[in-house]
Scaffold this active site. Structure first.
Site, PDB file in Angstrom:
ATOM      1  N   ARG A  21      13.550   1.177   4.172  1.00  0.00           N
ATOM      2  CA  ARG A  21      12.197   0.876   3.682  1.00  0.00           C
ATOM      3  C   ARG A  21      11.966   1.412   2.271  1.00  0.00           C
ATOM      4  NH1 ARG A  21      11.894   4.873   7.388  1.00  0.00           N
ATOM      5  NH2 ARG A  21      11.310   6.932   6.582  1.00  0.00           N
ATOM      6  N   ASN A  22      12.784   2.394   1.856  1.00  0.00           N
ATOM      7  CA  ASN A  22      12.642   2.993   0.532  1.00  0.00           C
ATOM      8  C   ASN A  22      13.704   2.509  -0.451  1.00  0.00           C
ATOM      9  OD1 ASN A  22      10.391   4.463   1.298  1.00  0.00           O
ATOM     10  ND2 ASN A  22      11.609   6.185   2.032  1.00  0.00           N
ATOM     11  N   LYS A  27       1.548   1.176  -9.109  1.00  0.00           N
ATOM     12  CA  LYS A  27       0.972   1.998  -8.040  1.00  0.00           C
ATOM     13  C   LYS A  27      -0.277   2.654  -8.586  1.00  0.00           C
ATOM     14  CE  LYS A  27       3.719   4.439  -5.395  1.00  0.00           C
ATOM     15  NZ  LYS A  27       4.779   5.336  -4.886  1.00  0.00           N
ATOM     16  N   ASP A  52      11.005   5.554  -4.112  1.00  0.00           N
ATOM     17  CA  ASP A  52      10.143   6.463  -3.350  1.00  0.00           C
ATOM     18  C   ASP A  52      10.561   7.912  -3.551  1.00  0.00           C
ATOM     19  OD1 ASP A  52       8.302   7.621  -1.706  1.00  0.00           O
ATOM     20  OD2 ASP A  52       8.498   6.133  -0.124  1.00  0.00           O
ATOM     21  N   ASP A  73      14.251  11.352   2.075  1.00  0.00           N
ATOM     22  CA  ASP A  73      13.644  10.263   2.850  1.00  0.00           C
ATOM     23  C   ASP A  73      14.371   8.955   2.570  1.00  0.00           C
ATOM     24  OD1 ASP A  73      12.000   8.941   4.573  1.00  0.00           O
ATOM     25  OD2 ASP A  73      10.188   9.090   3.347  1.00  0.00           O
ATOM     26  N   ALA A  80       0.851  -1.191   0.000  1.00  0.00           N
ATOM     27  CA  ALA A  80       0.000   0.000   0.000  1.00  0.00           C
ATOM     28  C   ALA A  80       0.881   1.234   0.000  1.00  0.00           C
ATOM     29  CB  ALA A  80      -0.920   0.000   1.214  1.00  0.00           C
ATOM     30  N   GLY A  81       0.473   2.228  -0.754  1.00  0.00           N
ATOM     31  CA  GLY A  81       1.177   3.508  -0.782  1.00  0.00           C
ATOM     32  C   GLY A  81       0.316   4.580  -0.171  1.00  0.00           C
ATOM     33  N   GLU A  82       0.825   5.821  -0.219  1.00  0.00           N
ATOM     34  CA  GLU A  82       0.059   6.919   0.361  1.00  0.00           C
ATOM     35  C   GLU A  82      -1.237   7.144  -0.392  1.00  0.00           C
ATOM     36  OE1 GLU A  82       0.339  11.716   1.219  1.00  0.00           O
ATOM     37  OE2 GLU A  82       1.877  10.720   0.034  1.00  0.00           O
ATOM     38  N   PHE A  83      -1.209   7.005  -1.714  1.00  0.00           N
ATOM     39  CA  PHE A  83      -2.357   7.378  -2.523  1.00  0.00           C
ATOM     40  C   PHE A  83      -3.238   6.199  -2.904  1.00  0.00           C
ATOM     41  CE2 PHE A  83       0.901  10.629  -3.663  1.00  0.00           C
ATOM     42  CZ  PHE A  83       0.280  11.685  -3.005  1.00  0.00           C
ATOM     43  N   GLY A  84      -2.762   4.983  -2.664  1.00  0.00           N
ATOM     44  CA  GLY A  84      -3.546   3.824  -3.062  1.00  0.00           C
ATOM     45  C   GLY A  84      -2.767   2.544  -2.856  1.00  0.00           C
ATOM     46  N   GLU A  85      -3.086   1.517  -3.637  1.00  0.00           N
ATOM     47  CA  GLU A  85      -2.448   0.217  -3.470  1.00  0.00           C
ATOM     48  C   GLU A  85      -1.322   0.023  -4.483  1.00  0.00           C
ATOM     49  OE1 GLU A  85      -6.144  -2.496  -1.868  1.00  0.00           O
ATOM     50  OE2 GLU A  85      -6.171  -1.825  -3.959  1.00  0.00           O
TER      51      GLU A  85
END
Length: 351
Positions: free
Chosen positions: A211-212, A114, A225, A207, A90-95
């Site tokens: 994780r990125n 994305k 990212d 960032d 999952a991302g900030e704007f969707g899956e």
């Protein structure tokens, strides 16, 4: 003057020297602005050659309309060429989905997709498209590659290459003892090479964290990212009045926390934290300390100790990245050279 010295005709009064100087400065400024616009427009139209000395990164925020930036940099893909198979995150704007891309005249490829969740507002759509416009400018083996975008219709999609092992932090957890120090250094070298490329293009990540970073089937690490506006979680903290936003405290350099000064030097600080994450096999930096405790500890010159079984040469490199004075930190070209030396002399990795 007329004959005999009598006044005659009408001549304009000469401008004072101050007025002439103002006009000269104004003309020079207008000429410089015109040249700058011509250079910027040329950069926008030229393809990115990739590698050091290539075209500088152009921030999509300089475009009034992100759709124009997208057309300048990214390839539009027909939605019928994309097959979505299963959700992988999952991302900030969707899956985020695993899928397949079938472009005419090209072999079918496994991709990550994305999507922009339905019902998102115009601001979220513009940020989503800007992320694609950022990614489209980069071409390097250690930077996640954009395959294209689907901006027409709904949902909008960002299509990238698919990396089998996913995020680096999750990949490392539970693998202690299965990866040698030399393999870990090779992975770190790849991350540093990707960041060197981005820094030389004039891009500041802001960032950088395990994780990125994504890992492919051959353990090649790729920086990812590029949204710069991401989901907020417990590792992010609101800054003081006038500073705005939320940033990942545990990975962020002191000057970026205090003054919002983000540079390649602040990315180098974050890279030191990534090194620590890799050598600790995905441990959370600063463990269960609160964000404010982390800020206070760094201010008092506390630095993370070496993870268990970490070669001293690597911890020394981390400490160089965590210098308080940002100009004293190593650059990414320096970090790549330092890691290359360790790879050429693996005996230096003995504990």
């Amino acid at each position: 003057r007329g004959p005999g010295g009598a006044p005659g005709g009408s001549w304009p009064e000469p401008l004072p020297w101050g007025g002439l100087l103002v006009l000269a400065l104004l003309g020079g400024a207008l000429l410089a602005l015109r040249r700058w616009r011509l250079r910027a427009e040329k950069q926008r139209r030229e393809p990115n050659p990739g590698g050091a000395g290539g075209k500088l990164y152009i921030d999509p925020l300089t475009y009034e309309d992100p759709e124009v930036a997208l057309r300048d940099f990214a390839q539009e893909i027909d939605v019928t060429c994309v097959t979505i198979e299963e959700v992988i995150g999952a991302g900030e704007f969707g899956e985020v989905w695993r899928g397949r891309l079938s472009l005419p005249g090209q072999p079918e490829a496994e991709v990550a997709v994305k999507t922009l969740k339905g019902g998102r507002g115009e601001r979220q759509r513009r940020e989503f498209l800007r992320e694609a416009a950022r990614m489209a400018q980069f071409l390097h083996p250690n930077v996640l590659r954009l395959r294209g975008v689907v901006s027409a219709g709904s949902p909008a999609m960002i299509v990238t290459e698919f990396l089998m092992h996913g995020a680096l932090d999750a990949f490392l957890r539970g693998r202690e003892g299965t990866l040698s120090p030399l393999q870990l250094v090779a992975m770190l070298r790849g991350i540093a090479a990707g960041m060197r490329y981005l820094a030389e293009a004039g891009f500041v990540h802001r960032d950088l964290a395990a994780r990125n970073i994504l890992v492919d089937a051959h353990l090649v690490c790729k920086v990812s990212d590029f949204g710069l506006s991401r989901a907020l979680d417990g590792d992010r903290e609101v800054l003081g009045p006038g500073q705005g936003g939320k940033i990942p405290i545990r990975w962020t350099a002191p000057e970026a926390i205090a003054f919002r000064t983000f540079t390649s030097a602040s990315d180098a600080w974050s890279y030191g934290i990534v090194m620590w994450e890799v050598l600790s096999f995905g441990e959370r930096p600063y463990w269960d300390m609160s964000n404010q405790d982390v800020i206070n500890a760094i201010e008092q010159d506390y630095r993370l100790p070496p993870p268990p079984r970490c070669p001293p040469a690597l911890h020394r490199l981390m400490l160089q990245c965590w210098q308080r004075e940002r100009h004293a930190r190593p650059t990414f070209p320096h970090l790549v050279r330092a890691l290359d030396r360790l790879i050429r002399h693996p005996q230096s990795l003995r504990r």
